[in-house]
Enzyme design. Structure first.
Site, mmCIF file in Angstrom:
data_model
loop_
_atom_site.group_PDB
_atom_site.id
_atom_site.type_symbol
_atom_site.label_atom_id
_atom_site.label_comp_id
_atom_site.label_asym_id
_atom_site.label_seq_id
_atom_site.Cartn_x
_atom_site.Cartn_y
_atom_site.Cartn_z
ATOM 1 N N GLY A 31 40.588 -7.363 16.219
ATOM 2 C CA GLY A 31 41.998 -7.280 16.589
ATOM 3 C C GLY A 31 42.198 -6.776 18.004
ATOM 4 O O GLY A 31 41.269 -6.713 18.805
ATOM 5 N N TYR A 32 43.452 -6.438 18.290
ATOM 6 C CA TYR A 32 43.890 -6.068 19.636
ATOM 7 C C TYR A 32 43.427 -7.144 20.609
ATOM 8 O O TYR A 32 42.689 -6.910 21.567
ATOM 9 C CB TYR A 32 43.393 -4.674 20.045
ATOM 10 C CG TYR A 32 44.389 -4.022 20.986
ATOM 11 C CD1 TYR A 32 45.592 -3.542 20.486
ATOM 12 C CD2 TYR A 32 44.151 -3.949 22.339
ATOM 13 C CE1 TYR A 32 46.537 -2.991 21.337
ATOM 14 C CE2 TYR A 32 45.101 -3.401 23.197
ATOM 15 C CZ TYR A 32 46.284 -2.925 22.684
ATOM 16 O OH TYR A 32 47.223 -2.376 23.526
ATOM 17 N N HIS A 34 42.763 -10.180 23.195
ATOM 18 C CA HIS A 34 42.969 -10.386 24.637
ATOM 19 C C HIS A 34 42.495 -11.798 24.980
ATOM 20 O O HIS A 34 42.091 -12.566 24.097
ATOM 21 C CB HIS A 34 42.228 -9.314 25.443
ATOM 22 C CG HIS A 34 40.790 -9.146 25.057
ATOM 23 N ND1 HIS A 34 39.845 -10.142 25.249
ATOM 24 C CD2 HIS A 34 40.129 -8.126 24.449
ATOM 25 C CE1 HIS A 34 38.688 -9.727 24.819
ATOM 26 N NE2 HIS A 34 38.822 -8.510 24.306
ATOM 27 N N ASP A 35 42.519 -12.108 26.276
ATOM 28 C CA ASP A 35 42.188 -13.478 26.690
ATOM 29 C C ASP A 35 40.763 -13.885 26.306
ATOM 30 O O ASP A 35 40.469 -15.074 26.158
ATOM 31 C CB ASP A 35 42.378 -13.638 28.206
ATOM 32 C CG ASP A 35 43.852 -13.729 28.572
ATOM 33 O OD1 ASP A 35 44.700 -13.759 27.651
ATOM 34 O OD2 ASP A 35 44.164 -13.745 29.777
ATOM 35 N N GLY A 36 39.871 -12.900 26.173
ATOM 36 C CA GLY A 36 38.506 -13.222 25.725
ATOM 37 C C GLY A 36 38.538 -13.810 24.323
ATOM 38 O O GLY A 36 37.890 -14.831 24.033
ATOM 39 N N HIS A 37 39.322 -13.179 23.433
ATOM 40 C CA HIS A 37 39.468 -13.714 22.074
ATOM 41 C C HIS A 37 40.145 -15.084 22.103
ATOM 42 O O HIS A 37 39.783 -15.980 21.345
ATOM 43 C CB HIS A 37 40.309 -12.776 21.195
ATOM 44 C CG HIS A 37 39.701 -11.425 20.991
ATOM 45 N ND1 HIS A 37 40.247 -10.277 21.511
ATOM 46 C CD2 HIS A 37 38.598 -11.036 20.306
ATOM 47 C CE1 HIS A 37 39.515 -9.235 21.164
ATOM 48 N NE2 HIS A 37 38.506 -9.660 20.431
ATOM 49 N N LYS A 149 30.007 -11.310 26.266
ATOM 50 C CA LYS A 149 29.998 -9.892 26.663
ATOM 51 C C LYS A 149 29.153 -9.082 25.690
ATOM 52 O O LYS A 149 28.454 -8.167 26.069
ATOM 53 C CB LYS A 149 31.430 -9.334 26.710
ATOM 54 C CG LYS A 149 31.451 -7.887 27.146
ATOM 55 C CD LYS A 149 32.839 -7.363 27.314
ATOM 56 C CE LYS A 149 33.515 -7.070 25.993
ATOM 57 N NZ LYS A 149 32.925 -5.927 25.255
ATOM 58 N N GLN A 153 24.827 -8.602 20.355
ATOM 59 C CA GLN A 153 25.451 -8.985 19.082
ATOM 60 C C GLN A 153 25.221 -10.479 18.808
ATOM 61 O O GLN A 153 24.896 -10.877 17.680
ATOM 62 C CB GLN A 153 26.945 -8.682 19.144
ATOM 63 C CG GLN A 153 27.759 -9.255 18.002
ATOM 64 C CD GLN A 153 29.168 -8.697 17.960
ATOM 65 O OE1 GLN A 153 29.366 -7.578 17.486
ATOM 66 N NE2 GLN A 153 30.147 -9.433 18.431
#
Ligand code: PAF
EC number: 6.3.2.1
Length: 282
Positions: A31-32, A34-37, A149, A153
């Site tokens: 959540g929260y 941003h443009d990366g998501h 990023k 992961q």
């Protein structure tokens, strides 16, 4: 767009798509957004018929002294961003739905989870692998999208999918950066103006090394030293390592295989990570 909070409802909502052999994409998030998501969502929309975004702040990937309770949350804003981005389903389970009472079965990643963040965040990738595996089982996507990023992961999840025979393609989407080249992260909101100035040293260091690499530098120590000069100003450099792109073991000189220059640093009380990929041409 449907917002769904239970696994049973999610399975019902996806049954037709699976039956009709539609391509289902999953974008796992905490959540929260941003443009990366949004870049992950865009990649899913370009490749899939159905895009599921999961929003779940996963407690098992936070250490006892980490920011679980203060992790930024704004569900209404996230929902609107998803709707505007053309998401099919937002899956936002409550914790008991993911971790029922007496939960005790975890996915334990191996060597890939040990260096870099793994060395400073014990148990972090066990929590990530466990929740991602569970989300994979719940959604049963054909493809799942992760941001570069979180380079380690991506490596851990890709290995898990192979090792556990999960028939899911793992796609890594390039890091999206702010205009000043700070990598987008939900944690950027913690940064004061002063912190922000300091945080820019991270991408400055990484890009200086990438530039030297572009000009032909292949010596690992020299590339690391170039980045390090810029990172002198950050409050606490946790690691700055040039690692093999597949094994995450220290890269060796002269660089002849894809490698990643990875950094984690504290700026004030905010921990930031970033990386650049160095890809030698044959
Ligand atoms: O990258 C993240 O936001 C999280 O680690 C993930 C993949 C959603 C698992 O909780």
């Amino acid at each position: 767009m449907q917002t769904i909070t239970t696994v049973a409802e999610l399975r019902r909502a996806l049954a037709d798509a699976h039956r009709a052999d539609k391509r289902v994409g999953l974008v796992p998030t905490m959540g929260y957004l941003h443009d990366g998501h949004l870049a992950l969502i865009e990649a899913s929309r370009a490749q899939c018929d159905v895009t599921v975004v999961s929003i779940f702040v996963n407690p098992t990937q936070f250490g006892p002294r980490e920011d679980l309770s203060t992790y930024p949350r704004d569900f209404q804003r996230d929902e609107k961003l998803c709707r505007d981005a053309g998401v099919t389903i937002v899956f936002a389970p409550v914790s008991q739905e993911i971790y029922p009472a007496q939960f005790e079965t975890f996915v334990e990643p191996g060597e890939l989870a040990k260096p870099l963040c793994g060395a400073f965040r014990p148990g972090h990738f066990r929590g990530v692998a466990t929740v991602v595996c569970k989300l994979f089982n719940m959604v049963q996507p054909d493809v799942a999208f992760f941001g570069q990023k979180d380079f380690q992961q991506c490596a851990v999840v890709r290995r898990m999918a192979i090792d556990l025979n999960l028939p899911i393609e793992i796609v890594t989407v390039p890091t999206v950066r702010e205009a000043d080249r700070l990598a987008m992260s939900s944690r950027n909101r913690y940064l004061s103006e002063e912190d922000r100035g300091q945080a820019l040293a991270i991408s400055r260091g990484l890009f200086a090394a990438a530039e030297a690499f572009g000009l032909g530098e292949r010596n690992v120590d020299k590339l690391v030293a170039i980045a390090k000069r810029h990172l002198e100003t950050v409050d606490q450099l946790q690691y700055l390592e040039l690692v093999d792109g597949d094994t995450l073991k220290p890269a060796s000189s002269p660089l002849h295989r894809p490698a990643a220059l990875c950094v984690a640093a504290y700026v004030g009380s905010t921990r930031l990570i970033d990386n650049v990929i160095l890809q030698p041409t044959p």
